[in-house]
Design an enzyme around this catalytic site. Structure first.
Site, PDB file in Angstrom:
ATOM      1  N   ASP A   1       1.425   3.776   9.434  1.00  0.00           N
ATOM      2  CA  ASP A   1       1.214   3.152   8.136  1.00  0.00           C
ATOM      3  C   ASP A   1       2.549   2.581   7.648  1.00  0.00           C
ATOM      4  O   ASP A   1       3.620   2.966   8.136  1.00  0.00           O
ATOM      5  CB  ASP A   1       0.679   4.206   7.163  1.00  0.00           C
ATOM      6  CG  ASP A   1       0.549   3.687   5.748  1.00  0.00           C
ATOM      7  OD1 ASP A   1      -0.002   2.587   5.568  1.00  0.00           O
ATOM      8  OD2 ASP A   1       1.019   4.380   4.820  1.00  0.00           O
TER       9      ASP A   1
ATOM     10  N   ASP B   1       3.310   1.294   3.826  1.00  0.00           N
ATOM     11  CA  ASP B   1       3.695   1.652   2.467  1.00  0.00           C
ATOM     12  C   ASP B   1       3.851   3.161   2.313  1.00  0.00           C
ATOM     13  O   ASP B   1       2.959   3.938   2.668  1.00  0.00           O
ATOM     14  CB  ASP B   1       2.659   1.152   1.462  1.00  0.00           C
ATOM     15  CG  ASP B   1       2.635  -0.367   1.375  1.00  0.00           C
ATOM     16  OD1 ASP B   1       3.340  -1.017   2.165  1.00  0.00           O
ATOM     17  OD2 ASP B   1       1.906  -0.904   0.520  1.00  0.00           O
TER      18      ASP B   1
END
Length: 407
Positions: A187, A189
């Protein structure tokens, strides 16, 4: 003929030539090396050598077993070392079933944490066969080789102790299963970078508070991601596309991100990012870090202005899992050899699908679902879960001339 064993253990100040001297002595007798292990901690040596011989006392240039014993003791005395010798009857170590690797991360790592973890392992009927330090800073990482335990049972027990002691503990199967991880999917963010990109955009649009509230609901799993994304993106309508360049300059990598990517690429891993954020910003990360594969949403821009809409299929929770599977196919790597890393509810399907799912400074719902959780703020701590010691990383960086500012 029955085999007998002699275990020789030398301890004391380390110095060059100890191992050579001991084996030179043993070479004068008809014994076979069955096992060797050596550890040096702060200049203190522990060297164990297990030799086997036929059921009758070995004879050689030194004579009987007693002569071998005497020769080893004299060598130890000459080297200023303490020696212990013990005999046995089976040179073949019986390997217990359920061989696991337990990785402990602490910052700092207190004795009480190790006591609690060791106690849980013993209570599970398992044995600690070996302990090794992988890192001493910025976090301490200790790796334990454990045998005789059921992985699911031990993982559950150690998760309770980890929470009590405020450390991170990972339990993985030992051997080829662990070494085979070859694709990392991460991922972006609050994982690869320290912020939520849409909140950085919202700050420029003057709607940060409202966007942050919706983001938090989605991260906790209280709001379906696609709907939350549409609501937040709609608030960005009217922003000039010049905002992308401004936000790119605001992106800050999580500490250890460069080291993690660089090290795994050096070992011929494939690296991918998958984001609920936007290609207008993730593409810069791909170029900067040399990432192999990426997937993210794309904001619609018309005449240089954001329309408040997303173009194409939304990369949501199921979309992240599909991206992991697609990347694995492209890399020619089975799903069992993938690692997924994330922090929010949007990462749950991806974490569940991967061979190893890691919750990095994640929400409680993600920590409960992942195979293991890392709660220290250094992304390169994940290297330790793959059995890669910090010293080897630093040596490779030094050889390649990597500036200290990028480590």
């Amino acid at each position: 003929m029955n085999q007998r064993t002699l275990l020789i253990t030398l301890t004391g100040p380390d110095r060059p030539g100890v191992t050579s001297r001991l084996f030179s002595v043993l070479a004068g007798f008809p014994v076979v090396v069955a096992d060797v292990e050596q550890v040096v901690i702060r200049g203190r040596l522990t060297l164990g050598v297990l030799v086997s011989y036929a059921g009758v006392p070995p004879t050689g240039t030194g004579g009987t077993l007693g002569a071998l014993w005497t020769a080893v003791e004299r060598t130890a005395e000459d080297l200023g070392l303490h020696v212990e010798l013990s005999t046995g009857s089976d040179p073949k170590e019986k390997r217990r079933r359920g061989r696991l690797t337990v990785t402990v991360l602490g910052s700092p790592l207190q004795p009480a944490a190790m006591a609690g973890i060791a106690g849980r392992i013993a209570a599970a009927g398992a044995n600690i066969d070996r302990i090794e330090r992988l890192s001493s800073y910025p976090v301490t990482c200790i790796e334990l080789s454990v045998s005789g335990a059921d992985p699911d049972t031990l993982r559950a027990e150690l998760a309770v102790e980890a929470h009590t002691q405020q450390v991170d503990v990972a339990v993985q199967r030992t051997g080829l299963y662990r070494r085979a991880k070859r694709l990392i999917v991460m991922d972006v963010d609050s994982t690869l970078i320290k912020a939520e990109v849409i909140e950085l955009l919202a700050a420029h649009a003057g709607c940060l508070e409202e966007v942050a509230r919706v983001t938090e609901e989605a991260m906790r799993g209280e709001l379906e991601f696609a709907e939350s994304l549409r609501r937040r993106v709609a608030l960005l309508e009217g922003l000039s596309e010049e905002v992308f360049e401004k936000v790119r300059k605001e992106l800050v990598l999580t500490p250890g991100a460069r080291t993690l990517v660089r090290t795994l690429k050096r070992l011929d891993y494939r690296f991918a990012i998958v984001s609920g954020g936007f290609t207008q910003l993730t593409d810069a990360l791909v170029d900067d870090l040399g990432i192999d594969y990426s997937a993210a949403n794309t904001l619609e821009v018309v005449d240089g202005v954001l329309t408040g809409k997303v173009v194409g299929e939304i990369v949501d929770r199921p979309g992240k899992a599909r991206a992991l599977e697609r990347f694995a196919r492209q890399a020619g790597i089975p799903i069992s050899q993938t690692v997924a890393i994330g922090d929010g509810a949007n990462d749950l399907d991806m974490i569940a699908a991967a061979g190893l799912g890691i919750a990095f400074n994640a929400k409680p719902v993600v920590r409960r679902a992942a195979d293991t959780a890392v709660n220290v703020p250094y992304l390169d701590s994940i290297l330790y879960l793959l059995g890669i010691p910090r010293a080897e990383v630093e040596d490779a960086d030094a050889e390649d001339g990597v500036p200290a500012t990028e480590r």
